[in-house]
Design a protein around this motif. Structure first.
Motif, PDB file in Angstrom:
ATOM      1  N   PHE A   1       0.809  -1.215   0.000  1.00  0.00           N
ATOM      2  CA  PHE A   1       0.000   0.000   0.000  1.00  0.00           C
ATOM      3  C   PHE A   1       0.852   1.278   0.000  1.00  0.00           C
ATOM      4  O   PHE A   1       0.374   2.335   0.382  1.00  0.00           O
ATOM      5  CB  PHE A   1      -0.923   0.010   1.228  1.00  0.00           C
ATOM      6  N   ASP A   2       2.111   1.195  -0.435  1.00  0.00           N
ATOM      7  CA  ASP A   2       2.988   2.366  -0.381  1.00  0.00           C
ATOM      8  C   ASP A   2       2.878   3.257  -1.616  1.00  0.00           C
ATOM      9  O   ASP A   2       3.705   4.142  -1.833  1.00  0.00           O
ATOM     10  CB  ASP A   2       4.447   1.948  -0.154  1.00  0.00           C
ATOM     11  N   HIS A   3       1.868   3.025  -2.439  1.00  0.00           N
ATOM     12  CA  HIS A   3       1.590   3.866  -3.603  1.00  0.00           C
ATOM     13  C   HIS A   3       0.084   4.059  -3.684  1.00  0.00           C
ATOM     14  O   HIS A   3      -0.683   3.295  -3.087  1.00  0.00           O
ATOM     15  CB  HIS A   3       2.128   3.229  -4.884  1.00  0.00           C
ATOM     16  N   ILE A   4      -0.347   5.077  -4.395  1.00  0.00           N
ATOM     17  CA  ILE A   4      -1.771   5.411  -4.431  1.00  0.00           C
ATOM     18  C   ILE A   4      -2.606   4.242  -4.956  1.00  0.00           C
ATOM     19  O   ILE A   4      -2.322   3.684  -6.019  1.00  0.00           O
ATOM     20  CB  ILE A   4      -2.024   6.659  -5.297  1.00  0.00           C
ATOM     21  N   GLN A   5      -3.629   3.871  -4.184  1.00  0.00           N
ATOM     22  CA  GLN A   5      -4.567   2.811  -4.554  1.00  0.00           C
ATOM     23  C   GLN A   5      -5.885   3.448  -5.009  1.00  0.00           C
ATOM     24  O   GLN A   5      -6.376   4.378  -4.376  1.00  0.00           O
ATOM     25  CB  GLN A   5      -4.860   1.921  -3.340  1.00  0.00           C
ATOM     26  N   ARG A   6      -6.438   2.931  -6.075  1.00  0.00           N
ATOM     27  CA  ARG A   6      -7.797   3.316  -6.503  1.00  0.00           C
ATOM     28  C   ARG A   6      -8.514   2.033  -6.907  1.00  0.00           C
ATOM     29  O   ARG A   6      -8.671   1.734  -8.085  1.00  0.00           O
ATOM     30  CB  ARG A   6      -7.753   4.309  -7.667  1.00  0.00           C
ATOM     31  N   ASN A   7      -8.923   1.272  -5.917  1.00  0.00           N
ATOM     32  CA  ASN A   7      -9.501  -0.050  -6.162  1.00  0.00           C
ATOM     33  C   ASN A   7     -10.981   0.034  -6.514  1.00  0.00           C
ATOM     34  O   ASN A   7     -11.690   0.893  -5.997  1.00  0.00           O
ATOM     35  CB  ASN A   7      -9.322  -0.926  -4.921  1.00  0.00           C
ATOM     36  N   ASN A   8     -11.445  -0.882  -7.348  1.00  0.00           N
ATOM     37  CA  ASN A   8     -12.874  -0.901  -7.674  1.00  0.00           C
ATOM     38  C   ASN A   8     -13.633  -1.838  -6.737  1.00  0.00           C
ATOM     39  O   ASN A   8     -14.620  -2.465  -7.115  1.00  0.00           O
ATOM     40  CB  ASN A   8     -13.105  -1.295  -9.144  1.00  0.00           C
ATOM     41  N   PHE A   9     -13.154  -1.925  -5.491  1.00  0.00           N
ATOM     42  CA  PHE A   9     -13.837  -2.730  -4.477  1.00  0.00           C
ATOM     43  C   PHE A   9     -13.594  -2.086  -3.113  1.00  0.00           C
ATOM     44  O   PHE A   9     -12.755  -1.197  -2.967  1.00  0.00           O
ATOM     45  CB  PHE A   9     -13.319  -4.176  -4.477  1.00  0.00           C
ATOM     46  N   PHE A  10     -14.337  -2.512  -2.116  1.00  0.00           N
ATOM     47  CA  PHE A  10     -14.149  -2.040  -0.749  1.00  0.00           C
ATOM     48  C   PHE A  10     -12.890  -2.684  -0.170  1.00  0.00           C
ATOM     49  O   PHE A  10     -12.624  -3.869  -0.419  1.00  0.00           O
ATOM     50  CB  PHE A  10     -15.352  -2.408   0.121  1.00  0.00           C
ATOM     51  N   THR A  11     -12.148  -1.921   0.607  1.00  0.00           N
ATOM     52  CA  THR A  11     -10.908  -2.423   1.202  1.00  0.00           C
ATOM     53  C   THR A  11     -10.898  -2.135   2.701  1.00  0.00           C
ATOM     54  O   THR A  11     -11.072  -0.990   3.120  1.00  0.00           O
ATOM     55  CB  THR A  11      -9.672  -1.761   0.563  1.00  0.00           C
ATOM     56  N   ILE A  12     -10.718  -3.181   3.489  1.00  0.00           N
ATOM     57  CA  ILE A  12     -10.540  -3.050   4.939  1.00  0.00           C
ATOM     58  C   ILE A  12      -9.129  -3.506   5.263  1.00  0.00           C
ATOM     59  O   ILE A  12      -8.681  -4.552   4.778  1.00  0.00           O
ATOM     60  CB  ILE A  12     -11.560  -3.905   5.701  1.00  0.00           C
TER      61      ILE A  12
END
Length: 293
Positions: free
Chosen positions: A30-41
């Motif tokens: 997670f050390d770079h920008i994430q733009r996921n098309n799902f929920f992340t916990i």
């Protein structure tokens, strides 16, 4: 700890990821920008650093639980080794919007422009949540009847308990806050909820609440860690996402209902906040109102 590192469930109809649980043992995930098309916990077991979420920054440490909604930009910049667990699920597997009354997490745990996107876990809370994650992993290992329904049941319990923790922490924060500023903030929150479809400028809310723009801007920055204009726009984007997922309205119709006469200007605003067009958001998140989830 989990015996293996990654467990997944794939949508048999389209081959897309439905559900995933994985352990991470370093900061590179997670050390770079994430733009996921799902929920992340994400539950941080060890490590500390700086979380960059939307336009804000937050310090984090071990026993922090993050909750990010689809296409919310975030990254975790760790100051050293970092370990933890991540649970990810797609809208088509479990739709937060449809189940918000059952679990009360939409607008509290996720999609809450008024609150920080994380909670702190004490040892009892963490143990309870991690036990549920272990049950989820055990189910993912199995080839058994109605696996999806069992996973959804566990996920609901997890989300309800996490939501309770966040509500408790919100109450403590509000009790310890500045009374005058909290009064302004509560009025601002109510005003945005009532008028975000028709009023888009910070000055309109200052006039409505009979405070100067400077006072309102300071309160918004202190409490929400963002500018008032960004807060208003974020609320509009949350509603736009909901409409794009739950309805078959055209982008033009959604734009108009949210106070934009120019569909293309609305699309630029949406893409500026999410890095994806409204139509692409609908296509990648999935429009599937008939799904049972």
């Amino acid at each position: 700890m989990l015996s293996q590192s990654v467990y997944t469930l794939v949508n048999q109809q389209n081959g897309n990821l439905s559900f995933k649980v994985f352990e991470f043992d370093n900061s590179s995930y997670f050390d770079h920008i994430q733009r996921n098309n799902f929920f992340t916990i994400i539950i941080i077991n060890s490590g500390e650093g700086l979380a960059k979420v939307d336009l804000s920054e937050y310090s984090f440490r071990e026993n922090t639980l993050f909750a990010f909604y689809p296409y919310q930009p975030f990254m975790l910049a760790s100051e050293g080794p970092m370990t933890g667990i991540s649970v990810q699920f797609h809208h088509d597997f479990f739709c937060i919007y449809r189940h918000h009354k059952e679990i009360a997490s939409n607008g509290i745990l996720f999609n809450n422009v008024y609150q920080q996107p994380f909670i702190l876990l004490d040892q009892n809370n963490k143990l309870t949540l991690m036990n549920i994650v272990r049950e989820i992993v055990n189910e993912l290992k199995m080839e058994a009847l109605r696996k999806d329904e069992v996973l959804v049941s566990y996920l609901k319990i997890f989300l309800v308990l996490a939501t309770r923790i966040k509500l408790e922490q919100q109450s403590v924060k509000e009790i310890s806050g500045n009374d005058k500023q909290l009064f302004i903030i509560q009025n601002l929150r109510n005003a945005i909820e009532d008028h975000f479809r028709t009023k888009h400028s910070a000055s309109e809310y200052a006039d409505m609440l009979h405070v100067t723009p400077v006072v309102l801007a300071r309160a918004a920055k202190n409490h929400f860690n963002m500018t008032l204009s960004d807060l208003i726009t974020e609320r509009i984007i949350v509603e736009a996402k909901r409409e794009l997922y739950l309805t078959d309205k055209t982008v033009k119709e959604i734009a108009y209902e949210l106070g934009y006469d120019d569909e293309y200007y609305f699309s630029r605003v949406f893409k500026g906040k999410t890095d994806i067009s409204p139509q692409s958001y609908r296509e990648t998140i999935g429009f599937n109102r008939g799904a049972v989830s």
